[in-house]
Design an enzyme around this catalytic site. Sequence first.
Site, short mmCIF file in Angstrom:
data_model
loop_
_atom_site.label_atom_id
_atom_site.label_comp_id
_atom_site.label_asym_id
_atom_site.label_seq_id
_atom_site.Cartn_x
_atom_site.Cartn_y
_atom_site.Cartn_z
N GLY A 1 0.83 -1.20 0.00
CA GLY A 1 0.00 0.00 0.00
C GLY A 1 0.86 1.25 0.00
N GLY A 47 4.76 1.21 -0.21
CA GLY A 47 5.53 0.84 -1.38
C GLY A 47 5.50 -0.64 -1.68
N GLY A 80 -3.37 -2.54 -7.08
CA GLY A 80 -2.64 -3.82 -7.18
C GLY A 80 -2.55 -4.30 -8.62
N ASP A 81 -3.63 -4.17 -9.37
CA ASP A 81 -3.64 -4.61 -10.77
C ASP A 81 -2.68 -3.77 -11.59
OD1 ASP A 81 -5.70 -6.21 -9.86
OD2 ASP A 81 -7.25 -4.78 -10.47
N1 LIG Z 1 -2.12 4.99 -0.14
C1 LIG Z 1 -1.23 4.81 -1.14
N2 LIG Z 1 -0.29 5.77 -1.44
C2 LIG Z 1 0.60 5.58 -2.43
N3 LIG Z 1 0.66 4.47 -3.18
C3 LIG Z 1 -0.24 3.50 -2.92
C4 LIG Z 1 -1.23 3.61 -1.90
N4 LIG Z 1 -1.97 2.47 -1.89
C5 LIG Z 1 -1.48 1.70 -2.88
N5 LIG Z 1 -0.43 2.30 -3.49
C6 LIG Z 1 0.39 1.78 -4.59
O1 LIG Z 1 -0.23 0.65 -5.16
C7 LIG Z 1 0.56 -0.54 -4.95
C8 LIG Z 1 -0.36 -1.70 -4.65
O2 LIG Z 1 -1.11 -1.41 -3.48
P1 LIG Z 1 -1.59 -2.51 -2.43
O3 LIG Z 1 -0.42 -3.11 -1.76
O4 LIG Z 1 -2.61 -1.84 -1.58
O5 LIG Z 1 -2.23 -3.60 -3.40
P2 LIG Z 1 -3.45 -4.60 -3.22
O6 LIG Z 1 -3.83 -4.71 -1.77
O7 LIG Z 1 -3.10 -5.83 -3.95
O8 LIG Z 1 -4.59 -3.83 -4.03
P3 LIG Z 1 -5.88 -4.40 -4.77
O9 LIG Z 1 -7.01 -4.05 -3.86
O10 LIG Z 1 -5.88 -3.62 -6.07
O11 LIG Z 1 -5.71 -5.86 -4.97
C9 LIG Z 1 1.54 -0.17 -3.85
O12 LIG Z 1 2.74 -0.91 -3.97
C10 LIG Z 1 1.76 1.33 -4.10
O13 LIG Z 1 2.66 1.53 -5.18
MG LIG Z 2 -4.41 -7.32 -4.65
#
Ligand SMILES: Nc1ncnc2c1ncn2[C@@H]1O[C@H](COP(=O)(O)OP(=O)(O)OP(=O)(O)O)[C@@H](O)[C@H]1O
Ligand SMILES: [Mg+2]
Length: 319
Positions: free
Chosen positions: A234, A237, A263-264
């Site tokens: 998130g 990073g 994430g995608d």
């Molecule tokens: N609040 C934030 N600020 C800056 N970048 C963010 C933030 N949230 C997500 N990102 C960016 O998006 C990437 C993926 O986010 P995250 O780890 O939340 O993925 P996820 O939980 O798999 O998301 P999804 O719900 O799309 O499956 C992070 O590595 C970062 O680069």
């Molecule tokens: Mg995800």
Amino acid sequence: MIVTFTANPSLDRTATLDRPLTRGGVHRVDSVTVEAGGKGVNVARVLHDAGQEVLAVLPAGSSDPIVAALRATGLPHAAVEISGTVRTNLTLTEADGTTTKINEPGPTLTDAQVDAAAARLLAAADGAAWVALSGSLPPGAPVDWYARLVTALKPLGCLVAVDTSDAPLQAVVDALPGAAFDLVKPNSEELAQLTGEDPIWLEASAKRGDPRPVAAAARSLHERGVSAVLATLGAAGAVLVTAEGSWYAEAPSIPVRSTVGAGDSSVAGYILAAVAGASPERRLATAVAHGSAAAGLAGTTLPKPGDVDPDAVVIHRID
Ligand SMILES: Nc1ncnc2c1ncn2[C@@H]1O[C@H](COP(=O)(O)OP(=O)(O)OP(=O)(O)O)[C@@H](O)[C@H]1O
Ligand SMILES: [Mg+2]
């Protein structure tokens, strides 16, 4: 060619509420958008906008509204006939960026429909550079469907990415080292589920600027047979672990508007850099640049090349 497979696609209905959500209350919607969605569709859209040749494979009837929505976007797709209707997932967004998601389970696939979808994917994957298997599984699909698909895909010579959660993710990891593949993209919660770590501890360490616990957990997955583990954190990073080493990328600090599709977008960014022959550091920077660009864009808007700046991402090598 990059092929994405969305096992359980959705028509994504996003409603913007006029005031904060209250349980039991009556709400009015300021605006509503309806788009073809599902994680593999999102990955394909980012890649397509970046000029890549893509094909999004998904189970959906030819008269399903999602197929009309896909046609309207111009995204190349192959819909494999099923009897049920593709689900609608509802996202409620509030002015401060809080989002509430209500996801339907999806239509139940018969064994014959599961086989037909797999056959269409394998046909599309023949000669493809990458295949991304994304998202949850629909009712009726075997929990180890992704593991079986990995086993069938790898002899075709393509690289395979998997981004899923819960039991389907556990099943794909349980099939290692036999069904080895090329990229997995857990978030901190998914990484913790797989490795038995505490998700709060993993995330808290990364937030403090110490990515080593995440890197150690990611390395344990890499050692089981996944070439690259991209653990996204998130706002903190992401960490990338490959045979060449481990790196941590700080997410650029941006005003967050909607993390839908972050994430995608990370998966798409990694694959874009990989097909361009980039180093692991550059793949990580490109993944984080795409994820963070998605988080900075409103609603379900996904990043286009002009929204993304991998040079602005700070990378640290982890020993
Ligand atoms: N609040 C934030 N600020 C800056 N970048 C963010 C933030 N949230 C997500 N990102 C960016 O998006 C990437 C993926 O986010 P995250 O780890 O939340 O993925 P996820 O939980 O798999 O998301 P999804 O719900 O799309 O499956 C992070 O590595 C970062 O680069
Ligand atoms: Mg995800």
